[in-house]
Design an enzyme around this catalytic site. Sequence first.
Site, PDB file in Angstrom:
ATOM      1  N   PHE A 175       3.934  -1.472  14.509  1.00 54.72           N
ATOM      2  CA  PHE A 175       5.208  -0.741  14.514  1.00 54.72           C
ATOM      3  C   PHE A 175       5.071   0.708  14.988  1.00 54.72           C
ATOM      4  O   PHE A 175       6.070   1.377  15.233  1.00 54.72           O
ATOM      5  CB  PHE A 175       5.824  -0.718  13.105  1.00 54.72           C
ATOM      6  CG  PHE A 175       6.224  -2.071  12.592  1.00 54.72           C
ATOM      7  CD1 PHE A 175       6.992  -2.932  13.364  1.00 54.72           C
ATOM      8  CD2 PHE A 175       5.830  -2.495  11.331  1.00 54.72           C
ATOM      9  CE1 PHE A 175       7.362  -4.185  12.891  1.00 54.72           C
ATOM     10  CE2 PHE A 175       6.192  -3.745  10.845  1.00 54.72           C
ATOM     11  CZ  PHE A 175       6.958  -4.592  11.627  1.00 54.72           C
ATOM     12  N   TRP A 197       0.838  -1.212   0.000  1.00 59.41           N
ATOM     13  CA  TRP A 197       0.000   0.000   0.000  1.00 59.41           C
ATOM     14  C   TRP A 197       0.866   1.252   0.000  1.00 59.41           C
ATOM     15  O   TRP A 197       0.598   2.224  -0.711  1.00 59.41           O
ATOM     16  CB  TRP A 197      -0.954  -0.079   1.188  1.00 59.41           C
ATOM     17  CG  TRP A 197      -1.987   0.996   1.398  1.00 59.41           C
ATOM     18  CD1 TRP A 197      -2.453   1.398   2.622  1.00 59.41           C
ATOM     19  CD2 TRP A 197      -2.729   1.771   0.434  1.00 59.41           C
ATOM     20  NE1 TRP A 197      -3.418   2.377   2.462  1.00 59.41           N
ATOM     21  CE2 TRP A 197      -3.603   2.621   1.128  1.00 59.41           C
ATOM     22  CE3 TRP A 197      -2.714   1.827  -0.961  1.00 59.41           C
ATOM     23  CZ2 TRP A 197      -4.461   3.522   0.495  1.00 59.41           C
ATOM     24  CZ3 TRP A 197      -3.572   2.732  -1.598  1.00 59.41           C
ATOM     25  CH2 TRP A 197      -4.431   3.559  -0.874  1.00 59.41           C
ATOM     26  N   GLY A 198       1.945   1.243   0.784  1.00 60.48           N
ATOM     27  CA  GLY A 198       2.841   2.402   0.820  1.00 60.48           C
ATOM     28  C   GLY A 198       3.438   2.708  -0.544  1.00 60.48           C
ATOM     29  O   GLY A 198       3.536   3.866  -0.959  1.00 60.48           O
ATOM     30  N   LYS A 224     -14.594  -3.102   9.449  1.00 61.43           N
ATOM     31  CA  LYS A 224     -15.003  -3.847   8.246  1.00 61.43           C
ATOM     32  C   LYS A 224     -14.265  -5.177   8.124  1.00 61.43           C
ATOM     33  O   LYS A 224     -14.773  -6.118   7.516  1.00 61.43           O
ATOM     34  CB  LYS A 224     -14.844  -2.991   6.999  1.00 61.43           C
ATOM     35  CG  LYS A 224     -13.455  -2.383   6.837  1.00 61.43           C
ATOM     36  CD  LYS A 224     -12.644  -3.012   5.748  1.00 61.43           C
ATOM     37  CE  LYS A 224     -11.185  -2.733   5.978  1.00 61.43           C
ATOM     38  NZ  LYS A 224     -10.383  -2.758   4.795  1.00 61.43           N
TER      39      LYS A 224
END
Length: 350
Positions: free
Chosen positions: A98, A15-16, A206
């Site tokens: 993290f 995603w990053g 979700k």
Amino acid sequence: MAEKVNVCIVGSGNWGSAIAKIVGANASALPEFEERVTMFVYEEMIDGKKLTEIINETHENVKYLKGHKLPTNVVAVPDLVEAAKNADILIFVVPHQFIPNFCKQLLGKIKPNAIAISLIKGFDKAEGGGIDLISHIITRHLKIPCAVLMGANLANEVAEGNFCETTIGCTDKKYGKVLRDLFQANHFRVVVVEDADAVEVCGALKNIVACGAGFVDGLKLGDNTKAAVIRLGLMEMIRFVDVFYPGSKLSTFFESCGVADLITTCYGGRNRRVSEAFVTSGKTIEELEKEMLNGQKLQGPPTAEEVNYMLKNKGLEDKFPLFTAIHKICTNQLKPKDLIDCIRNHPEHM
């Protein structure tokens, strides 16, 4: 903020890296941003070469987003403080466990007037049980405001440039515009709302509902049943936010962070996939995680556990029969086939 806004992406996973394509392109094209975008990359060796070197030479994250070129102005940096020290906007996109440690490393090393935005779906465990929102942890540790970005945004589809929407939750209007400018793209449409907590809670809850959808798929109960589970899940999400984060707007649940993300996660996504296999294979969640997820963790079962702790504390388990049943199935207190009996007499039907 400085004359030109400096941006740092903290994290470089799937995603990053996908978001780096958009942010890098916007920083390069828009005059208000400093062109160079730093991206903190956890250093690892790939075929005898450092991942940061591979990214900076080939402009591709070969480990987490293979086959996609990153903009050349996105620079991989293996040192967290070095990557973040000049940033006016810090984009957090790492696994949530993290965050406390990263914040400790960054405390006092970043600009005092910086702002953060969290793209992290999931909660941390609050001391004494229950949930702690990631944006709250970042604000508490770093003493800077933290917005959130959540939506129906499967990373590979965003990287492909397929059209989607996202929601930014930002309580302070003055930061809304610069954040929208940073993330908005032709294929990535941004809506900014002030209801930040509801946006973030949707992103975590979700995943519980997606486990329920996966159980239904594994039991081969069909689309009508799955639709009922998704709808009841949405109702429980709305009710949960109402109880624990009062003051949220109903309209937020109809943004991308709410109903859209719920649908995409209940039809795609790893929580659904592993939950289906949990029914069909007879293996434990832990075994399936190791087999199917290549080291990634499921968010649904641990979130269900923390949510159940909060509901139990308030004596509300019976008002949330879907969340409760999913938690009990994940912890082997119920069989997957018991799910439907648990929601047959849902408070929604009474």
